[in-house]
Enzyme design. Sequence first.
Site, PDB file in Angstrom:
ATOM      1  N   GLU A  82     -17.371  -4.221  36.742  1.00  0.00           N
ATOM      2  CA  GLU A  82     -17.000  -4.282  35.324  1.00  0.00           C
ATOM      3  C   GLU A  82     -18.230  -4.026  34.452  1.00  0.00           C
ATOM      4  O   GLU A  82     -18.167  -3.323  33.452  1.00  0.00           O
ATOM      5  CB  GLU A  82     -16.395  -5.660  35.016  1.00  0.00           C
ATOM      6  CG  GLU A  82     -15.872  -5.799  33.592  1.00  0.00           C
ATOM      7  CD  GLU A  82     -15.220  -7.155  33.324  1.00  0.00           C
ATOM      8  OE1 GLU A  82     -15.250  -8.024  34.219  1.00  0.00           O
ATOM      9  OE2 GLU A  82     -14.690  -7.341  32.216  1.00  0.00           O
ATOM     10  N   ASP A  97     -16.750  -8.840  23.458  1.00  0.00           N
ATOM     11  CA  ASP A  97     -16.173 -10.154  23.165  1.00  0.00           C
ATOM     12  C   ASP A  97     -17.147 -11.242  22.702  1.00  0.00           C
ATOM     13  O   ASP A  97     -16.925 -11.878  21.696  1.00  0.00           O
ATOM     14  CB  ASP A  97     -15.423 -10.678  24.399  1.00  0.00           C
ATOM     15  CG  ASP A  97     -14.284  -9.758  24.819  1.00  0.00           C
ATOM     16  OD1 ASP A  97     -14.215  -8.610  24.334  1.00  0.00           O
ATOM     17  OD2 ASP A  97     -13.453 -10.184  25.637  1.00  0.00           O
TER      18      ASP A  97
HETATM   19  C1  GLC Z   1     -12.922  -7.624  28.127  1.00  0.00           C
HETATM   20  C2  GLC Z   1     -13.841  -6.672  27.384  1.00  0.00           C
HETATM   21  C3  GLC Z   1     -13.011  -5.694  26.597  1.00  0.00           C
HETATM   22  C4  GLC Z   1     -12.046  -4.984  27.534  1.00  0.00           C
HETATM   23  C5  GLC Z   1     -11.235  -5.952  28.396  1.00  0.00           C
HETATM   24  C6  GLC Z   1     -10.471  -5.267  29.504  1.00  0.00           C
HETATM   25  O1  GLC Z   1     -12.154  -8.392  27.275  1.00  0.00           O
HETATM   26  O2  GLC Z   1     -14.708  -7.370  26.554  1.00  0.00           O
HETATM   27  O3  GLC Z   1     -13.812  -4.773  25.918  1.00  0.00           O
HETATM   28  O4  GLC Z   1     -11.188  -4.164  26.807  1.00  0.00           O
HETATM   29  O5  GLC Z   1     -12.084  -6.889  28.987  1.00  0.00           O
HETATM   30  O6  GLC Z   1     -11.333  -4.509  30.310  1.00  0.00           O
END
Ligand code: GLC
Length: 417
Positions: free
Chosen positions: A387, A160
Amino acid sequence: MTDAQRTAAIDILKINDRGSYTVPTSGLYPFQWNWDSCLTALGQRHFDAPRALTEIETLFAHQWPCGMVPHIVFHQLDDGYFPGPDVWDCRRPVPTSGITQPPVAGFALRRLLDGAPDLRDRARPLVAQITAWHRWFHATRDPGDTGLVAIIHPWESGRDNSVDWDIPFQRVPTDGIAPYTRRDTQHANPAHRPTKDQYDRYIWLVERFRKLNWQTDLLHDASPFQVVDPGFNAILIRSCLDLADVAAAMGEDDLAAQNRTMAEAGLAALPALWSEAHGQYLCLDRGTGQLIDSPSSGGLLTVFAPIPADHAATIAATIDAQPTRYRVASHAPGTPGFDAKRYWRGPVWLVVNYMIADGLARAGQKEAADQVTASSLELIHQSGFAEYYDPLDGEGLGGGQFTWTAAMVLEFLAGER
Ligand code: GLC
């Protein structure tokens, strides 16, 4: 220890299972995410392969008629997440977002079917659906027929707030957006999340596309942000190649040929993104035609596609030279923009490690692949199923009990056996 890790990983996948799809983690991400689901299926296959196939089928049940597969499916309303369905306003039977994510489904399906060939008949419709998604990428995200596709919103990359987007992002305005309240910073440490300035630009792009009624064939040219991410393209290429094999084994020769043609076009164009100085690939800013001078994990992830052997060897060496205790940092430590704890600007993500390790091993870089796997398992051992992780001290960051982290651990452990 291995058995305990395996049990803990399976528990997390079950806790986050909502029946026909799995949430990345409750609270922070309460819906179905595209590439999370495909990679989650790889974990689920180790204890319930039919359920793993359901994960991918559910995602594709929400594919748009044009072929796009959205990055989020909002199965159940939950106001703990922003931007929710009303902001996207895509007018789908079940609300979805209007942008996409790294197309890892073809790769995931192949790996799933390799271990569970009895699911092949059930999976046949998916082969056509995934191919339609691949065709949609080439039709709408590569209007100049260059062989490589662009993302038009940073969230599409899955990385992101990577440093890679900082320069092209300057062309995205922040004026005129509706007032909003972020939710992510209520679930996770704001100092580790994207900044307000970045968020304003994310929302500006969403509003721009919404005003065009999400006509996906118009959005590329309408976006001030058009970036060719080598990691993203490597995932598409690899998925095309894997899906071609699946299609051929089913006697779907036409679908196989379409996927091979797309992969070949991508592979022919990738070397133009190589940077000898950084020992990896770089993103291309379509707005300026220039490579973006930012060595992030997207350029290392390119090894997931069958790139030239000398590039794979150099990428192995570049990773080996990272001055961090844990591999693989999402942005090169010691270069501008590196931040060990801020989301995609430094931390380690196990999904990226998994794909890098897979690519390195296929390229014959076994030692480097083993090192990435060992680093990943050490992080779990030390900090649990987070995460993402600080590459310097291994601290677990962001959401906890994280689905795709658990799924990757099952894959790593199975590979070690
Ligand atoms: C964040 C991450 C993305 C992922 C999402 C859900 O937005 O950057 O890659 O898919 O979280 O885990």
